[in-house]
Design an enzyme around this catalytic site. Structure first.
Site, PDB file in Angstrom:
ATOM      1  N   ARG A  12       0.882  -1.226  -0.041  1.00 24.35           N
ATOM      2  CA  ARG A  12       0.104  -0.081   0.124  1.00 24.35           C
ATOM      3  C   ARG A  12       0.853   1.207   0.010  1.00 24.35           C
ATOM      4  NH1 ARG A  12      -5.121  -1.720   3.963  1.00 24.35           N
ATOM      5  NH2 ARG A  12      -6.417  -2.389   2.319  1.00 24.35           N
ATOM      6  N   LYS A  49     -13.503  -9.577   9.614  1.00 27.66           N
ATOM      7  CA  LYS A  49     -14.443  -8.539   9.319  1.00 27.66           C
ATOM      8  C   LYS A  49     -15.887  -8.708   9.065  1.00 27.66           C
ATOM      9  CE  LYS A  49     -11.460  -5.609   7.750  1.00 27.66           C
ATOM     10  NZ  LYS A  49     -10.612  -4.332   7.048  1.00 27.66           N
ATOM     11  N   GLY A  88      -5.851  -5.616   2.165  1.00 28.47           N
ATOM     12  CA  GLY A  88      -4.648  -5.242   2.780  1.00 28.47           C
ATOM     13  C   GLY A  88      -3.930  -6.672   3.075  1.00 28.47           C
ATOM     14  N   GLY A 112     -12.812  -4.630   0.384  1.00 29.06           N
ATOM     15  CA  GLY A 112     -14.134  -4.289   0.486  1.00 29.06           C
ATOM     16  C   GLY A 112     -14.460  -3.345  -0.642  1.00 29.06           C
TER      17      GLY A 112
HETATM   18  P1  ADP Z   1      -8.256  -7.968   4.245  1.00 22.09           P
HETATM   19  O1  ADP Z   1      -7.716  -6.972   5.170  1.00 22.09           O
HETATM   20  O2  ADP Z   1      -7.778  -8.814   3.350  1.00 22.09           O
HETATM   21  O3  ADP Z   1      -9.637  -7.736   3.716  1.00 22.09           O
HETATM   22  P2  ADP Z   1      -9.757  -8.637   6.992  1.00 22.09           P
HETATM   23  O4  ADP Z   1      -9.020  -7.290   7.642  1.00 22.09           O
HETATM   24  O5  ADP Z   1     -11.081  -8.883   6.819  1.00 22.09           O
HETATM   25  O6  ADP Z   1      -8.831  -9.241   5.469  1.00 22.09           O
HETATM   26  O7  ADP Z   1      -9.178 -10.014   7.866  1.00 22.09           O
HETATM   27  C1  ADP Z   1      -7.863 -10.532   8.074  1.00 22.09           C
HETATM   28  C2  ADP Z   1      -7.436 -10.848   9.244  1.00 22.09           C
HETATM   29  O8  ADP Z   1      -8.496 -12.158   9.473  1.00 22.09           O
HETATM   30  C3  ADP Z   1      -6.234 -11.335   9.594  1.00 22.09           C
HETATM   31  O9  ADP Z   1      -5.349 -10.556  10.382  1.00 22.09           O
HETATM   32  C4  ADP Z   1      -6.336 -12.819  10.221  1.00 22.09           C
HETATM   33  O10 ADP Z   1      -5.508 -13.146  11.181  1.00 22.09           O
HETATM   34  C5  ADP Z   1      -7.622 -12.876  10.408  1.00 22.09           C
HETATM   35  N1  ADP Z   1      -8.260 -14.134  10.430  1.00 22.09           N
HETATM   36  C6  ADP Z   1      -8.509 -15.162   9.324  1.00 22.09           C
HETATM   37  N2  ADP Z   1      -9.048 -16.228   9.669  1.00 22.09           N
HETATM   38  C7  ADP Z   1      -9.324 -16.046  11.100  1.00 22.09           C
HETATM   39  C8  ADP Z   1      -9.788 -16.995  12.059  1.00 22.09           C
HETATM   40  N3  ADP Z   1     -10.029 -18.221  11.751  1.00 22.09           N
HETATM   41  N4  ADP Z   1      -9.519 -16.477  13.308  1.00 22.09           N
HETATM   42  C9  ADP Z   1      -9.046 -15.466  13.647  1.00 22.09           C
HETATM   43  N5  ADP Z   1      -8.542 -14.490  12.806  1.00 22.09           N
HETATM   44  C10 ADP Z   1      -8.666 -14.764  11.602  1.00 22.09           C
HETATM   45 MG    MG Z   2      -7.696  -6.018   6.900  1.00 24.81          MG
END
Ligand code: ADP
Ligand code: MG
Length: 396
Positions: free
Chosen positions: A39, A200, A354, A377
């Site tokens: 980023r 999230k 991210g 998102g």
């Molecule tokens: P992105 O930024 O790619 O859109 P998110 O911010 O929604 O993704 O989620 C990323 C986080 O989700 C990571 O930090 C990861 O550790 C967490 N995560 C994924 N699977 C699990 C799980 N089963 N339990 C707890 N945390 C999780």
């Molecule tokens: Mg994220």
């Protein structure tokens, strides 16, 4: 880039102007060193352009979800250090994004100076899209540039409200992301496969609801799958779940049935109990998660199931890790999904988010996919064809 409908940085005079530049530097760090700097690197063309045009550059970003409170683990200090390294020039840091002393620093800036503000979400006004907050923040500036693609789906003050007070245009990254993603995903070629993971659920479930009717197959992993498993009556023990979204998960499952969409959930998961190196790890079927254990990754059978489902897809979109990939023990599911996408013969494959982009980087699949987006998102919302507040609010 042809299909960007709004004014960009190229359409206005930035020479010697004092500029508020919104970026998405929401990146994780480990003891002050950034886990993945995509980023930051992707924002370089805009910053360099502003330097070349002798602007005074004040950069603003959020990190994490501090909910309007100072939180030293979410400070922008490690970001300032890394940015200074990438630019090979000093980056000043303002400990308060909004204060009299910060306004003084801004008024004493010279051309080509760069100042990074502290995490803007340390103020409630940011997530509330507060007009007074935005107006106060806008005070010292001539222009606003939005280059925060990853945050442009949010109605927040430094994305939306701020544009009421400053002439507002897009930076190069925002323009590029929209052009590439619209090109790749407008009227996506079917079968369309969506892989959703991450943590999230509050953010993603609404987008998922909207996307289901457009998809052919939807694979849900990561922590958000736990809430779906709970909705189906499985005992997920101490896993991360959000009970307030069980009804939404049920709605998604019904919506998928109604639209003949194949919604796939994990059938096997990696579970753990205990902390750090003292932890125990097992791979179990979803109906055998032991009491007190928690799901931190998808298991091999789940990966196979997803892979078989996606094999004929013509468009694949992935957002959200399959597990807690930051710990190597639970990174396997995410890395395998990344490799699978890299090896599929899909004409269009887009990876966004991210953390998700960080995994794509770990798995070294950059040259095997259509696009790695800095926004998760935001890229899903574009896919659906929804307007993004951060783009709509810019000058026509
Ligand atoms: P992105 O930024 O790619 O859109 P998110 O911010 O929604 O993704 O989620 C990323 C986080 O989700 C990571 O930090 C990861 O550790 C967490 N995560 C994924 N699977 C699990 C799980 N089963 N339990 C707890 N945390 C999780
Ligand atoms: Mg994220």
């Amino acid at each position: 880039m042809t299909n960007f409908r709004k004014k960009t940085i190229k359409d206005i005079d930035v020479n010697n102007k004092t500029i508020l530049l919104r970026v998405d530097y929401n990146v994780q760090d480990d003891n002050g060193s950034l886990l993945d700097d995509l980023r930051l690197r992707e924002s370089m063309p805009t910053i360099q352009y502003l330097i070349d045009h002798s602007a005074k550059i004040v950069i603003c970003s959020h990190r994490g979800r501090p909910r309007g409170q100072y939180n030293d683990t979410l400070s922008n200090i490690p970001v300032a250090k890394h940015l200074s390294k990438l630019l090979d020039r000093p980056v000043q840091f303002a400990e308060k994004a909004l204060s009299q002393s910060t306004k003084k620093i801004i008024s004493s800036m010279k051309s080509k100076d760069i100042l990074l503000l502290e995490n803007i979400r340390f103020y409630e006004g940011e997530t509330n899209n507060d007009l007074e907050f935005a107006k106060d923040l806008a005070g010292p500036f001539d222009l606003f540039i939005n280059d925060a693609f990853g945050a442009s789906h949010r109605e927040h003050a430094t994305i939306a409200a701020i544009t009421s007070y400053l002439p507002s245009v897009a930076g190069f990254l925002l323009e590029k992301e929209v052009a590439v993603l619209e090109n790749a995903t407008q009227n996506p070629e079917k079968p369309l496969g969506i892989i959703l993971g991450g943590a999230k659920i509050s953010d993603k479930i609404r987008i998922l609801e909207n996307l289901i009717p457009h998809a052919t197959i939807v694979c849900v992993g990561g922590a958000i799958a736990n809430t779906f498993l709970l909705a189906q009556g499985y005992d997920v023990a101490d896993s991360l779940v959000d009970e307030s979204f069980v009804d939404s998960a049920i709605k998604c499952i019904e919506l998928a049935k109604l639209n003949n969409v194949n919604l796939l959930l994990p059938d096997e998961v990696v579970v753990t109990v205990g902390q750090g190196s003292e932890n125990l790890i097992r791979t179990v079927s979803i109906d055998q998660i032991p009491a007190g254990w928690r799901v931190l990754d998808v298991g091999p059978s789940t990966i196979n199931k997803f892979m078989n489902g996606l094999i004929d897809a013509k468009t694949v979109i992935w957002n959200g890790p399959m597990g807690m990939f930051e710990q190597e023990q639970f990174a396997k599911g995410s890395i395998e999904i990344a490799n699978m996408i890299g090896n599929l013969n899909t004409p269009t494959s887009v990876i966004g988010g991210g953390e998700t982009a960080a995994i794509a980087n770990l798995a070294k699949i950059k040259d095997k996919v259509t696009h790695i987006s800095t926004g998760g998102g935001a890229s899903l919302m574009l896919l659906k064809g929804d307007p993004l507040p951060g783009i709509e609010s810019l000058m026509d």
